[in-house]
Design a protein around this motif. Structure first.
Motif, mmCIF file in Angstrom:
data_model
loop_
_atom_site.group_PDB
_atom_site.id
_atom_site.type_symbol
_atom_site.label_atom_id
_atom_site.label_comp_id
_atom_site.label_asym_id
_atom_site.label_seq_id
_atom_site.Cartn_x
_atom_site.Cartn_y
_atom_site.Cartn_z
ATOM 1 N N THR A 155 0.700 -1.164 -0.024
ATOM 2 C CA THR A 155 -0.133 -0.211 0.130
ATOM 3 C C THR A 155 0.878 1.363 0.088
ATOM 4 O O THR A 155 1.741 1.380 0.864
ATOM 5 N N GLN A 160 -1.750 6.130 1.634
ATOM 6 C CA GLN A 160 -3.023 5.602 2.026
ATOM 7 C C GLN A 160 -2.980 4.750 3.209
ATOM 8 O O GLN A 160 -4.097 4.436 3.637
ATOM 9 N N ARG A 199 -4.989 0.502 6.607
ATOM 10 C CA ARG A 199 -5.849 1.287 6.191
ATOM 11 C C ARG A 199 -7.155 1.489 6.742
ATOM 12 O O ARG A 199 -7.733 0.595 7.083
#
Length: 306
Positions: A231, A235, A283
């Motif tokens: 990721t 983010q 996240r």
């Protein structure tokens, strides 16, 4: 008999197979247990189709005695004992859903196997599976839920299905008029998807390659395309620093001995000093990010909650 009072902070994790939990959030789980927070794990299948890395146990395979699920149930129990987690369950009860298996796509990610068992999790009715989880949510009443992203990290059909079930169940559990026979409605304040920091992964790969090791994460270039497995750092919402509990995580990983090689990269990385298994990233899929540290990330999944 009086029910045990609920812990002030309660975390629910939804994973596809035994070992996924220890790999993804084992250190966080151990840390929160040690801090007196409630930790509940729901595992969706027993991992019946997993690869067996212990030669003397190869007879347990699905195409032989088909007893791997029972064995992995025991491995999971041992791993949870190691982490200190006392509340761990199988979705709908043990054996309700079977590991769907997988194969590798030419693009390098997992996809569903060609042949699936009749009760494979990939084919589960979404509402039925979600209702099993609604019951758990309304009983445990977690403020925080952790599961996979929409791609399941690397495309495994059971990871994707676990994501779908967890996200749908979280919605249904909060509806005041929905299936009151499953418990009193409860809204989960924050939902996170487990993640791997791109920067951390690239730095680790560089350190690995600098030792001359070209087989760990074979084919991955620290300066090349990372794909959906990592990721981008912008983010990410949270990083739990549980390095104090990384040895506990490693011990839990060792409990999953049919799936994780004792001399594999989890352990060789730790021994060579470039492991990052004590830092676990997330996240934010629902809720408001709480107070952050100098890195712009929460250091606690309960940040901002009472």
């Amino acid at each position: 008999m009086t029910a045990e009072p609920l812990a002030t902070h309660r975390l629910l994790l939804v994973h596809a197979h035994p070992d996924d939990e220890s790999i993804g959030q084992g250190a966080t789980m151990a840390k929160y247990v040690a801090e007196g927070r409630g930790v509940t794990l729901v595992t969706c299948t027993a991992g019946e189709m997993g690869e067996i890395l212990v030669p003397e146990l190869e007879h347990l395979a699905a195409d032989k005695d088909d007893k791997l699920g029972e064995h992995r149930k025991g491995e999971l129990a041992k791993a949870m004992e190691t982490l200190g987690v006392t509340d761990h369950r199988f979705l709908g009860g043990f054996g309700t859903y079977r590991d769907s298996g997988m194969k590798w796509h030419a693009d390098g990610h997992a996809v569903a196997a060609d042949t699936l068992h009749e009760n494979a999790f990939w084919h589960a009715d979404l509402t039925e599976a979600a209702n099993h989880l609604v019951t758990v949510i309304r009983e445990v009443r977690p403020q925080v839920l952790v599961t996979y992203d929409q791609f399941g990290g690397y495309g495994h059909p059971d990871h994707i299905q676990a994501h779908r079930v967890a996200m749908y169940a979280a919605q249904l559990a909060a509806v005041p008029s929905y299936r009151l026979d499953l418990g009193e409605p409860w809204e989960i304040a924050k939902i996170y998807w487990g993640a791997m920091s791109e920067t951390r992964m690239r730095d680790s790969l560089r350190a690995i390659r600098a030792t001359g090791d070209t087989t760990t994460f074979e084919g991955m270039d620290p300066d090349g395309e990372m794909g959906p497995f990592v990721t981008p750092d912008d983010q990410l919402a949270a990083r739990v620093d549980a390095t104090e509990y990384v040895d506990v995580k490693m011990a839990a990983l060792r409990a999953h001995r049919t799936q994780i090689e004792e001399d594999g990269f989890f352990f060789s990385g730790a021994e060579s000093g470039h492991a990052f298994w004590g830092d676990e990233y997330f996240r934010l899929a629902k809720g408001t990010q709480g107070p952050v540290g100098d890195d712009g990330l929460e250091n606690d999944l309960f940040a901002g909650l009472a």
